[in-house]
Design an enzyme around this catalytic site. Sequence first.
Site, PDB file in Angstrom:
ATOM      1  N   GLU A 329       5.662 -13.280   4.481  1.00  0.00           N
ATOM      2  CA  GLU A 329       6.435 -12.051   4.655  1.00  0.00           C
ATOM      3  C   GLU A 329       7.527 -12.201   5.711  1.00  0.00           C
ATOM      4  O   GLU A 329       8.332 -11.295   5.917  1.00  0.00           O
ATOM      5  CB  GLU A 329       5.503 -10.902   5.071  1.00  0.00           C
ATOM      6  N   TRP A 445      -5.269 -19.433   0.716  1.00  0.00           N
ATOM      7  CA  TRP A 445      -6.159 -18.307   0.977  1.00  0.00           C
ATOM      8  C   TRP A 445      -7.348 -18.240   0.048  1.00  0.00           C
ATOM      9  O   TRP A 445      -7.239 -18.481  -1.148  1.00  0.00           O
ATOM     10  CB  TRP A 445      -5.391 -16.997   0.827  1.00  0.00           C
TER      11      TRP A 445
END
Length: 542
Positions: A329, A445
């Site tokens: 992000e 992740w």
Amino acid sequence: MDGLMMDRPLLVSSLIAHAGRYHGDTEIVSRTVEGSIHRTTYAETERRAKRLANALTRLGIKPGDRIATLAWNGYRHFELYFGISGIGAVCHTINPRLFHEQIEYIANHAGDRLLFVDLTFVPLVEKLAERLKPIRHYVIMTDEAHMPATSLPNALCYETLIAAESDKLVWPEFDERSACSMCYTSGTTGNPKAALYSNRSTILHTWAVCSADAIGFSSTDAICPIVPMFHANAWGVPYSATMVGAKLVFPGAALDGPSLCELFESEGVTLALGVPTVWLGLLKEMETRGKPPKLARLLVGGSAAPRAMIETFEKKYGITVMHGWGMTEMSPVGTLSTMKGKHRELPLDDRIAIKATQGRPMYGVEMKIVDPEGRRLPHDGVAAGELLVRGPWIVSGYFNDEKATKAAIDEEGWFRTGDVCAIDPDGYLRLTDRAKDVIKSGGEWISSIDVENAAMGHPDVAEAAVIGLPHPKWSERPLLIVVPKEGRSPTKEALIEFLSGRMAKWMLPDDVVFTDELPHTATGKLLKTKLRETYRAHRLPT
Ligand code: ADP
């Protein structure tokens, strides 16, 4: 009164135009999926990116259209970065390591019109193609000689596609705020969410990371991005190396220690960037082989760089280590552990202690830490709270995801990182925990909640929790904690076997422990901080 300076748009295409013109003979070297070494230059890359841009236009691609890639780090992927963004379309890199369902979700949610795919991932895409609704063509990133027989509808050959086009094109000019690329992150729970980068944010981020106090990219470097181009744009390296006209060395699919060492030696790599797991492989190989002669600097990021690793690189091999922190992000770089003037005379051990922090923010990144009530905490190096950030290369929201956007942005417009840290008065960040419920293994992740939900599907399980425990090779690995149903006694083996069919192998818990009860918050949520504390000393089997 307005200033009287030219308002030239900051466009991604200007990077390759500059490098093509002023660093035209600088090499771009790639290890191909087939294993051979491919060489090209910035000048040739720009010409091929223009052919590609013309081909996209011929296929009906318009500004704003999303074009997906599923590819390793290599010259064709590099051309796509510029060919796609150069005409105002959006280069959407997809992470092939995600669950199949996630890839399907991502391609549909993004509304991808075309998918460019490396040979390696053709079988994966063939399995999914029926459900990838918006995709009109699949372009296989190879030449005619290597085109596989494929069930993909409307499959095209990359080399044939661009060979048919002219390399004449004046890169179009458009609003710098328009999107140039996008990347989904599965870094928190729920569906993956997309960061949608703009031309402007990309150029500003590129300028910032190139500066001497940040990563300090230079035209004298030979740079090897090990971090994948499908993961946060390889931390922006394809753009920054191009901005300065540095030699680029793409490792393709071979990311093991011996392959990397060999490539670093033969191509004179001076600077390489990757996650800690990759550097462990390199260190092991260097024990017998010695240091690749030109290797001078390493950037370690994506997970915490262990102090011992920094120490070995610096003391034993004289390689300067930079530790970075960032997020998809954030384009993604936020902080770097570079020294300040006042640190110059410090003993090496003290300097290494500073490098072991996550670093200090580059100009352009603002940081605040807050307590659970949202009150600001002091930057005294002691108080720890959730980190929020703000800046021109940080997302203002997620693509087509109002709910996720609302959860991520606070009332003052800052972005919640989900990381918990202390910040010292000099701005150095020390990550202490994570507020988000995820585990980062080898740079990728694992959603604890997904694994928990899968485990709860077992008939003998009453409740399940998953936490990440530190792991010497993968940074973190999952531990599954299970409360069995009354009168049942499931075994570790049975549970792992049960989960095996439900997730990728690398996401499976390394160990399972059983308990009578799990700690909860007042609102009934699992208290992960407590669990991490309780099981801190638990040793995962090796
Ligand atoms: P990237 O892997 O490129 O940093 P992601 O968006 O996949 O990007 O992951 C971002 C998250 O990774 C951060 O919020 C943080 O939890 C973790 N992370 C990144 N860098 C570090 C680091 N140096 N030390 C510890 N955790 C890190």
